[in-house]
Design a protein around this motif. Structure first.
Motif, PDB file in Angstrom:
ATOM      1  N   SER A 122       0.798  -1.225   0.000  1.00 59.28           N
ATOM      2  CA  SER A 122       0.000   0.000   0.000  1.00 59.28           C
ATOM      3  C   SER A 122       0.831   1.276   0.000  1.00 59.28           C
ATOM      4  O   SER A 122       0.320   2.337  -0.339  1.00 59.28           O
ATOM      5  CB  SER A 122      -0.944   0.001   1.208  1.00 59.28           C
ATOM      6  OG  SER A 122      -0.176  -0.009   2.406  1.00 59.28           O
ATOM      7  N   ASP A 123       2.108   1.208   0.345  1.00 60.67           N
ATOM      8  CA  ASP A 123       2.919   2.425   0.446  1.00 60.67           C
ATOM      9  C   ASP A 123       3.862   2.621  -0.738  1.00 60.67           C
ATOM     10  O   ASP A 123       4.607   3.583  -0.765  1.00 60.67           O
ATOM     11  CB  ASP A 123       3.706   2.414   1.757  1.00 60.67           C
ATOM     12  CG  ASP A 123       4.198   3.794   2.130  1.00 60.67           C
ATOM     13  OD1 ASP A 123       3.395   4.755   2.060  1.00 60.67           O
ATOM     14  OD2 ASP A 123       5.390   3.925   2.441  1.00 60.67           O
ATOM     15  N   THR A 124       3.844   1.743  -1.725  1.00 62.70           N
ATOM     16  CA  THR A 124       4.822   1.837  -2.807  1.00 62.70           C
ATOM     17  C   THR A 124       4.695   3.150  -3.583  1.00 62.70           C
ATOM     18  O   THR A 124       5.699   3.726  -3.990  1.00 62.70           O
ATOM     19  CB  THR A 124       4.778   0.620  -3.744  1.00 62.70           C
ATOM     20  OG1 THR A 124       5.993   0.555  -4.481  1.00 62.70           O
ATOM     21  CG2 THR A 124       3.607   0.674  -4.713  1.00 62.70           C
ATOM     22  N   HIS A 125       3.479   3.654  -3.784  1.00 65.27           N
ATOM     23  CA  HIS A 125       3.324   4.912  -4.526  1.00 65.27           C
ATOM     24  C   HIS A 125       4.023   6.049  -3.797  1.00 65.27           C
ATOM     25  O   HIS A 125       4.862   6.749  -4.370  1.00 65.27           O
ATOM     26  CB  HIS A 125       1.848   5.260  -4.744  1.00 65.27           C
ATOM     27  CG  HIS A 125       1.676   6.625  -5.349  1.00 65.27           C
ATOM     28  ND1 HIS A 125       1.957   6.885  -6.670  1.00 65.27           N
ATOM     29  CD2 HIS A 125       1.313   7.804  -4.794  1.00 65.27           C
ATOM     30  CE1 HIS A 125       1.761   8.172  -6.909  1.00 65.27           C
ATOM     31  NE2 HIS A 125       1.367   8.743  -5.788  1.00 65.27           N
ATOM     32  N   ASN A 126       3.670   6.243  -2.545  1.00 63.08           N
ATOM     33  CA  ASN A 126       4.249   7.343  -1.777  1.00 63.08           C
ATOM     34  C   ASN A 126       5.759   7.176  -1.616  1.00 63.08           C
ATOM     35  O   ASN A 126       6.519   8.121  -1.811  1.00 63.08           O
ATOM     36  CB  ASN A 126       3.565   7.435  -0.405  1.00 63.08           C
ATOM     37  CG  ASN A 126       3.892   8.740   0.284  1.00 63.08           C
ATOM     38  OD1 ASN A 126       3.818   9.798  -0.316  1.00 63.08           O
ATOM     39  ND2 ASN A 126       4.268   8.648   1.532  1.00 63.08           N
ATOM     40  N   ARG A 127       6.192   5.974  -1.312  1.00 58.77           N
ATOM     41  CA  ARG A 127       7.612   5.727  -1.048  1.00 58.77           C
ATOM     42  C   ARG A 127       8.462   5.842  -2.307  1.00 58.77           C
ATOM     43  O   ARG A 127       9.426   6.611  -2.339  1.00 58.77           O
ATOM     44  CB  ARG A 127       7.771   4.327  -0.427  1.00 58.77           C
ATOM     45  CG  ARG A 127       9.191   3.946  -0.084  1.00 58.77           C
ATOM     46  CD  ARG A 127       9.288   2.507   0.423  1.00 58.77           C
ATOM     47  NE  ARG A 127       8.877   1.552  -0.588  1.00 58.77           N
ATOM     48  CZ  ARG A 127       7.791   0.779  -0.510  1.00 58.77           C
ATOM     49  NH1 ARG A 127       7.006   0.834   0.536  1.00 58.77           N
ATOM     50  NH2 ARG A 127       7.485  -0.057  -1.481  1.00 58.77           N
ATOM     51  N   ASP A 128       8.141   5.067  -3.350  1.00 52.76           N
ATOM     52  CA  ASP A 128       9.010   4.963  -4.523  1.00 52.76           C
ATOM     53  C   ASP A 128       8.790   6.049  -5.568  1.00 52.76           C
ATOM     54  O   ASP A 128       9.703   6.384  -6.317  1.00 52.76           O
ATOM     55  CB  ASP A 128       8.833   3.593  -5.195  1.00 52.76           C
ATOM     56  CG  ASP A 128       9.277   2.455  -4.299  1.00 52.76           C
ATOM     57  OD1 ASP A 128      10.132   2.677  -3.426  1.00 52.76           O
ATOM     58  OD2 ASP A 128       8.769   1.336  -4.480  1.00 52.76           O
ATOM     59  N   ARG A 129       7.571   6.593  -5.647  1.00 53.70           N
ATOM     60  CA  ARG A 129       7.267   7.568  -6.699  1.00 53.70           C
ATOM     61  C   ARG A 129       7.267   9.013  -6.201  1.00 53.70           C
ATOM     62  O   ARG A 129       7.338   9.929  -7.010  1.00 53.70           O
ATOM     63  CB  ARG A 129       5.910   7.249  -7.324  1.00 53.70           C
ATOM     64  CG  ARG A 129       5.874   5.880  -7.988  1.00 53.70           C
ATOM     65  CD  ARG A 129       4.520   5.618  -8.634  1.00 53.70           C
ATOM     66  NE  ARG A 129       4.427   4.238  -9.082  1.00 53.70           N
ATOM     67  CZ  ARG A 129       3.616   3.329  -8.546  1.00 53.70           C
ATOM     68  NH1 ARG A 129       2.823   3.645  -7.539  1.00 53.70           N
ATOM     69  NH2 ARG A 129       3.596   2.095  -9.026  1.00 53.70           N
ATOM     70  N   VAL A 130       7.175   9.218  -4.873  1.00 59.31           N
ATOM     71  CA  VAL A 130       7.101  10.573  -4.332  1.00 59.31           C
ATOM     72  C   VAL A 130       8.279  10.882  -3.407  1.00 59.31           C
ATOM     73  O   VAL A 130       9.084  11.775  -3.685  1.00 59.31           O
ATOM     74  CB  VAL A 130       5.759  10.808  -3.588  1.00 59.31           C
ATOM     75  CG1 VAL A 130       5.699  12.205  -2.997  1.00 59.31           C
ATOM     76  CG2 VAL A 130       4.575  10.548  -4.516  1.00 59.31           C
ATOM     77  N   GLU A 131       8.374  10.165  -2.295  1.00 56.74           N
ATOM     78  CA  GLU A 131       9.378  10.490  -1.277  1.00 56.74           C
ATOM     79  C   GLU A 131      10.809  10.234  -1.729  1.00 56.74           C
ATOM     80  O   GLU A 131      11.687  11.082  -1.539  1.00 56.74           O
ATOM     81  CB  GLU A 131       9.112   9.695   0.004  1.00 56.74           C
ATOM     82  CG  GLU A 131       7.865  10.114   0.730  1.00 56.74           C
ATOM     83  CD  GLU A 131       7.593   9.275   1.965  1.00 56.74           C
ATOM     84  OE1 GLU A 131       8.211   8.190   2.119  1.00 56.74           O
ATOM     85  OE2 GLU A 131       6.761   9.703   2.778  1.00 56.74           O
ATOM     86  N   LYS A 132      11.068   9.081  -2.288  1.00 53.86           N
ATOM     87  CA  LYS A 132      12.453   8.745  -2.622  1.00 53.86           C
ATOM     88  C   LYS A 132      13.021   9.581  -3.769  1.00 53.86           C
ATOM     89  O   LYS A 132      14.167  10.021  -3.671  1.00 53.86           O
ATOM     90  CB  LYS A 132      12.601   7.247  -2.867  1.00 53.86           C
ATOM     91  CG  LYS A 132      12.540   6.474  -1.548  1.00 53.86           C
ATOM     92  CD  LYS A 132      13.061   5.090  -1.676  1.00 53.86           C
ATOM     93  CE  LYS A 132      13.196   4.445  -0.314  1.00 53.86           C
ATOM     94  NZ  LYS A 132      13.712   3.086  -0.408  1.00 53.86           N
ATOM     95  N   PRO A 133      12.259   9.854  -4.845  1.00 56.27           N
ATOM     96  CA  PRO A 133      12.847  10.741  -5.859  1.00 56.27           C
ATOM     97  C   PRO A 133      13.237  12.097  -5.280  1.00 56.27           C
ATOM     98  O   PRO A 133      14.297  12.643  -5.599  1.00 56.27           O
ATOM     99  CB  PRO A 133      11.737  10.892  -6.906  1.00 56.27           C
ATOM    100  CG  PRO A 133      10.845   9.732  -6.704  1.00 56.27           C
ATOM    101  CD  PRO A 133      10.957   9.347  -5.257  1.00 56.27           C
ATOM    102  N   LYS A 134      12.404  12.626  -4.406  1.00 53.89           N
ATOM    103  CA  LYS A 134      12.711  13.915  -3.786  1.00 53.89           C
ATOM    104  C   LYS A 134      13.964  13.813  -2.929  1.00 53.89           C
ATOM    105  O   LYS A 134      14.874  14.654  -3.008  1.00 53.89           O
ATOM    106  CB  LYS A 134      11.520  14.370  -2.941  1.00 53.89           C
ATOM    107  CG  LYS A 134      11.695  15.723  -2.287  1.00 53.89           C
ATOM    108  CD  LYS A 134      10.429  16.114  -1.542  1.00 53.89           C
ATOM    109  CE  LYS A 134      10.482  17.506  -0.986  1.00 53.89           C
ATOM    110  NZ  LYS A 134      11.520  17.737  -0.023  1.00 53.89           N
TER     111      LYS A 134
END
Length: 198
Positions: A122-134
């Motif tokens: 459930s957290d892959t979107h926020n983690r891999d697509r939002v938080e980590k690129p930043k």
């Protein structure tokens, strides 16, 4: 699977986080911890296809650039402004021997690419697509490679800006050819990766 817990960065120092992560790693090798954006992330061991993708990438990177090593062992990196965050990419590309003697949480200087492979949680979107690129852009890592199994795509992030993130994002469907820009300078034919998406 990753579970994130909200914490204000003033409530939990990086030193305390590192002690928690070190203790947990000794007690349970099936999880790893990250600290990004004031949140603790618990990252569980991935499935076989996730590992096959990582090893495919290791092989092709080493074949194209023998002077570099793609480390898929969860080498921790100090990320975010003033190194307040801690991330464990699925793989990190750097000159051979770069992480020797660096410990669990290495400075990102000298890292050429961080790699994430999406998980089915459930957290892959926020983690891999939002938080980590930043976080990776703030740390000045030149290339962020996201292998997105949900979207059947490869996303190559480059030209990091600490204020806005990566300025250039190139998307290629799995099965196509993708160029990892300088300083990586590798071209990949991703046709075989289609076999590892489940």
């Amino acid at each position: 699977m990753t579970v994130m817990a909200e914490r204000a960065s003033s409530q939990l120092s990086v030193d305390v986080f590192e002690r928690i992560a070190e203790f947990a790693a000794r007690e349970d090798e099936t999880v790893g911890f990250e600290f990004i954006g004031g949140r603790i992330g618990v990252k569980k061991v991935t499935n076989g296809s996730h590992g096959e993708i990582a090893m495919w990438l290791v092989f092709h990177c080493k074949q194209a650039r023998p002077d570099l090593t793609l480390n898929p062992t969860g080498q921790g990196l100090k990320v975010e402004a003033y190194r307040r965050g801690r991330a464990k990419p699925d793989a990190v590309l750097a000159p051979t021997g770069h992480f020797n003697g660096k410990g669990d949480w290495a400075d990102p200087d000298g890292v050429l690419m961080a790699v994430e492979i999406t998980s089915y949680d459930s957290d892959t979107h926020n983690r891999d697509r939002v938080e980590k690129p930043k976080a990776y852009a703030e740390a000045g890592i030149p290339v962020y490679l996201l292998i997105d199994r949900d979207a059947l795509s490869i996303l190559v992030h480059s030209d990091p800006d600490p204020e806005v993130g990566y300025r250039d994002i190139h998307v290629v469907k799995l099965g196509g050819k993708v160029t990892l820009p300088d300083p990586v300078g590798i071209e990949l034919d991703t046709e075989e990766l289609r076999d590892y998406v489940d």
